[in-house]
Design a protein around this motif. Structure first.
Motif, PDB file in Angstrom:
ATOM      1  N   GLU A 189       0.626  -1.100  -0.234  1.00  0.00           N
ATOM      2  CA  GLU A 189      -0.105  -0.012  -0.331  1.00  0.00           C
ATOM      3  C   GLU A 189       1.008   1.440  -0.222  1.00  0.00           C
ATOM      4  OE1 GLU A 189      -2.498  -1.212  -0.618  1.00  0.00           O
ATOM      5  OE2 GLU A 189      -2.869  -3.812   0.376  1.00  0.00           O
ATOM      6  N   GLY A 381      -2.903   5.278  -0.248  1.00  0.00           N
ATOM      7  CA  GLY A 381      -4.343   5.475  -0.487  1.00  0.00           C
ATOM      8  C   GLY A 381      -5.387   6.651   0.282  1.00  0.00           C
ATOM      9  N   PHE A 441      -8.542  -3.051   3.602  1.00  0.00           N
ATOM     10  CA  PHE A 441      -8.678  -1.999   2.892  1.00  0.00           C
ATOM     11  C   PHE A 441      -9.841  -2.945   1.805  1.00  0.00           C
ATOM     12  CE2 PHE A 441      -9.064  -1.530  -2.149  1.00  0.00           C
ATOM     13  CZ  PHE A 441      -8.353  -0.814  -2.578  1.00  0.00           C
TER      14      PHE A 441
END
Length: 504
Positions: A189, A381, A441
């Motif tokens: 990520e 993100g 997620f």
């Protein structure tokens, strides 16, 4: 033509551990779709480029947990069955659409040809797994292979001991499979916490990815992080978002195949996007010629965008700079049907525009290196912070994962002996599977959230069961249960829980 700067394409190939954990709509089917529509075409493209003399084509991230699945005998058998079923579904669609629009019949014919080709390729080249297919591309310098922690955990939320254990296990597993221990990683990520570069340096990692905002958009050069010798590369979002952004990108063009519209009896996708607000039943049949025109148009647009970006960077900095475009591999082929064709057109077109196509390693060798940078806590993100994996929606998961890590470390410190213990190994394996970043997620993004919560719960409970049996003085029962769990969750056979201990 003189080179105007460098371009590094980075592809991040990852899926969580899926064998034995459901099939449809989320589970093994997810693996087989990505394998058929992204990984097979990508390798085929790289082999063509290699035959034409291309080297340092791209930087390929393959997470250890994905590589393990594609080498797993159970998953290999399942993939072979899936490809055969795809071929049968195409034949069924050809009969079903016999009297319909000729464009639908061509969709069925194209799916039949694609599935037959994939079957032949799989049976001749992939029958022993992904590693024997990948290794020649790495050995030949076609790609730079980068790795990561074993089960793709969000590293900033890990205890330092667990973080080091997961990273070393992942790097060692890649070395075992491919013969090369990666010097670069795609941090899961793109998660970064200040000081983590010291962990990387200790593990032999020399370069990693962050998102562009972590460098305030100044992504023209690789940069040493802090006082370390570890380099970070930032995604150039100005270029990257031409392909795919939270709101737009090439795959939304009206001519491309629509991902979301199914013919449910056959499972095929016979429609083109047609329009953003067009209902599924009103979408027009897919037309390959229209899609091919769009691929050529968008490939040229991307080449022009990269070239202009590099000219601008050269003017701003007084020397050639670098553009890093980084994406999930699964975008190409699985999500965006035409993506592999677009990729090949871009990789062939950029050198003709004076762009030095290279890898992250090659970018450093070419001198695309800037001054040291101090990075903030960040990710790729939402909000470019940690909220997706550490927000209110997943607070219970975060708390459970922290408790799990504390118990795991105490377990190996208090009950571990000098000899390797298969039960402790399986407990650590279940813990790492519970810590996968995918579960948080999927919950935060409400993407198969029920499946994600169930998977996190399953692995946490399996860990807890083994821990309880060991603490209760029932090693025989614990060993039997661990052996049973290894049949479904036997990933990373080299895992040795003794590496987690603070003492010998």
């Amino acid at each position: 033509m003189s080179e105007i700067g460098g371009f590094a394409l980075v592809l991040h190939s990852h899926l969580p551990w899926l064998p034995h954990h459901g099939t449809w709509p989320v589970g093994e089917e997810w693996l087989y779709q990505a394998w058929a529509h992204s990984y097979l075409p990508l390798v085929d493209m790289l082999r063509r480029l290699e035959d034409d003399g291309y080297r340092d084509v791209l930087t390929l991230g393959v997470t250890p947990v994905l590589a393990a699945q594609m080498d797993d005998p159970y998953a290999l058998r399942g993939m072979h069955d899936w490809l055969g079923n795809w071929n049968l579904r195409a034949q069924y669609a050809a009969v079903r659409w016999r009297g319909d629009d000729p464009r639908l019949r061509e969709v069925a014919a194209a799916e039949y040809r694609a599935s037959a080709t994939a079957l032949t390729e799989f049976e001749t080249r992939w029958r022993h797994g992904f590693s024997p297919v990948l290794r020649p591309l790495v050995d030949g310098g076609v790609v730079e292979l980068i790795g990561g922690p074993a089960t793709h955990p969000f590293q900033p939320l890990l205890d330092p001991r667990v973080r080091a254990f997961a990273l070393t296990l992942g790097l060692d597993d890649t070395a075992l499979r491919v013969g090369h221990r990666p010097e670069g990683i795609w941090a899961p990520e793109c998660g970064y916490a200040p000081g983590i570069e010291d962990d990387y340096s200790a593990a032999g990692v020399r370069r990693f990815l962050v998102d562009g905002p972590a460098l305030h958009g100044d992504t023209a050069f690789a940069r040493p992080v802090g006082n370390s010798d570890v380099m970070c590369f930032g995604r150039d979002l100005e270029v990257t978002y031409r392909v795919w952004s939270p709101k737009a990108g090439y795959p939304g063009d009206t001519a491309y195949r629509d991902f979301h519209t199914y013919d449910h009896p056959s499972g095929l996708k016979p429609s083109r996007v047609t329009g953003r607000h067009v209902a599924p039943h009103d979408k027009k049949p897919y037309e390959p010629a229209l899609a091919a025109d769009a691929v050529r148009r968008h490939a040229q647009d991307f080449v022009d965008t990269v070239a202009q970006r590099l000219r601008d960077l050269n003017e701003r900095h007084g020397r050639p700079g670098l553009v890093v475009a980084a994406y999930d591999t699964e975008l190409y082929g699985h999500w965006w049907h035409e993506g592999p064709a677009w990729l090949e057109a871009v990789l062939r077109g950029l050198p003709k525009a004076g762009v030095n196509v290279t890898t992250l390693r090659g970018a450093i060798d070419a001198g695309y290196v800037g001054d040291p940078a101090d990075l903030p806590a960040s990710s790729w993100g939402s909000g470019k912070d940690w909220r997706v994996w550490d927000g209110a929606q997943v607070a219970d998961l975060v708390e459970a994962n922290a408790a799990l890590q504390r118990d795991l470390l105490d377990l190996v410190d208090t009950l571990g002996g000098p000899a390797r213990d298969a039960t402790l190994d399986q407990a650590a394996r279940e813990a790492l599977l519970a810590l996968s970043s995918d579960w948080a997620f999927m919950v935060t993004k409400d993407s198969a959230a029920d499946y994600a919560r169930r998977r996190a719960k399953v692995h946490f409970e399996r860990y807890a069961e083994l821990s309880s049996l060991l603490r209760a003085g029932a090693p025989t029962r614990a060993a039997a249960r661990a052996a049973d769990l290894r049949r479904s969750d036997g990933v990373f056979g080299g895992l040795d829980a003794r590496a987690l201990r603070t003492h010998e």
